[in-house]
Design a protein around this motif. Sequence first.
Motif, PDB file in Angstrom:
ATOM      1  N   ASN A  92      -2.096  -0.622   0.963  1.00  0.00           N
ATOM      2  CA  ASN A  92      -2.933  -1.317  -0.007  1.00  0.00           C
ATOM      3  C   ASN A  92      -3.180  -0.484  -1.254  1.00  0.00           C
ATOM      4  N   GLU A  93      -3.348   0.819  -1.103  1.00  0.00           N
ATOM      5  CA  GLU A  93      -3.671   1.650  -2.257  1.00  0.00           C
ATOM      6  C   GLU A  93      -2.479   1.756  -3.208  1.00  0.00           C
ATOM      7  N   THR A  95      -0.291  -0.604  -3.621  1.00  0.00           N
ATOM      8  CA  THR A  95      -0.272  -1.898  -4.294  1.00  0.00           C
ATOM      9  C   THR A  95      -1.356  -1.974  -5.367  1.00  0.00           C
ATOM     10  N   GLU A  96      -2.555  -1.497  -5.043  1.00  0.00           N
ATOM     11  CA  GLU A  96      -3.640  -1.502  -6.027  1.00  0.00           C
ATOM     12  C   GLU A  96      -3.260  -0.711  -7.271  1.00  0.00           C
ATOM     13  N   GLU A 100      -2.874  -2.217 -11.129  1.00  0.00           N
ATOM     14  CA  GLU A 100      -3.654  -1.685 -12.243  1.00  0.00           C
ATOM     15  C   GLU A 100      -2.748  -1.227 -13.388  1.00  0.00           C
TER      16      GLU A 100
END
Length: 311
Positions: A92-93, A95-96, A100
């Motif tokens: 997830n990180e 992807t985040e 951004e």
Amino acid sequence: MLNIYVSAGAENWADYREPLAAALARAGIAARMSDAAPDPSAVDYIVYAPASGLRDFSPFTRAKAVLSLWAGVEKIVPNPTLTMPLARMVNNELTEGMVEYVVGHVLRHHLGMDAHIHGQDGTWRNHILPPLARERPVAMLGLGELGAASARALAALNFPVMGWSRSQKEIAHVDCHAGEAGLDHVLSRAQIAVLLMPLTPGTTNIMNARRLGLMPKGAVIINPGRGPLIDDEALLAALDAGQIGHATLDVFRTEPLPPDHPYWAHPRVTVTPHIAADTRVPSACEKLVENIRRGEAGAPFLNLVDMARGY
């Protein structure tokens, strides 16, 4: 007691050794880890990055899977000795971080921020409003985990997002296309194109002179995906001619980008040093351990690579 071989280079071993051991302990998985050349026949899982020296997987007859630390697997898939399952890194990180980066640079170009950031010369120029987001078509080339998430984020800001992928996808609020004709359609309408395709023989140099020429004059290219997706000479020519207004590039054929590369000095190119998204060690360890848990339980591995497709 499982045997885990971390074949990922000295830097990754230093970063992952303690967090991965801690994640295994939290999951109740008893394991020995090593970055030294083990007895291949005793290895249960290989945590891998191509920066390591491991090239021949054939002696690892007991290994249940190769767990990559990288999201991209184009440097792993061509290895003919890799016959066990290969899982790529998705978390997830990562992807985040990519979302951004993509949203930030799309908004930068959409709003024309550079003119104000770099144009502080004491002259009050005529007030020119940028178009609204709904008037700025954006193409997302590649609709995998990262591309789909970035497309949804841009659509939520009211950009008309057109997506393209090898096979047809369906994503809410994204106008999805596939195939050669679909790519031409998307590019011919996109004022900003974001490249997040996997690197395969079919996508190498996919942004060539013909496709760059399809885009509206002055369009922007943002590439946080893979360097070889772009024909560098064709892009430089399109920038010089004004066909492409700007290129923001985070990935390159050779990294670090050589100091004498034309991209550094080109006034219409922004170089970022492969920082769009990276694997974050703590969350990556959780993903590795989840796949090891699944392997031991006989459950399907997460994020398996289709070796025939190359991603």
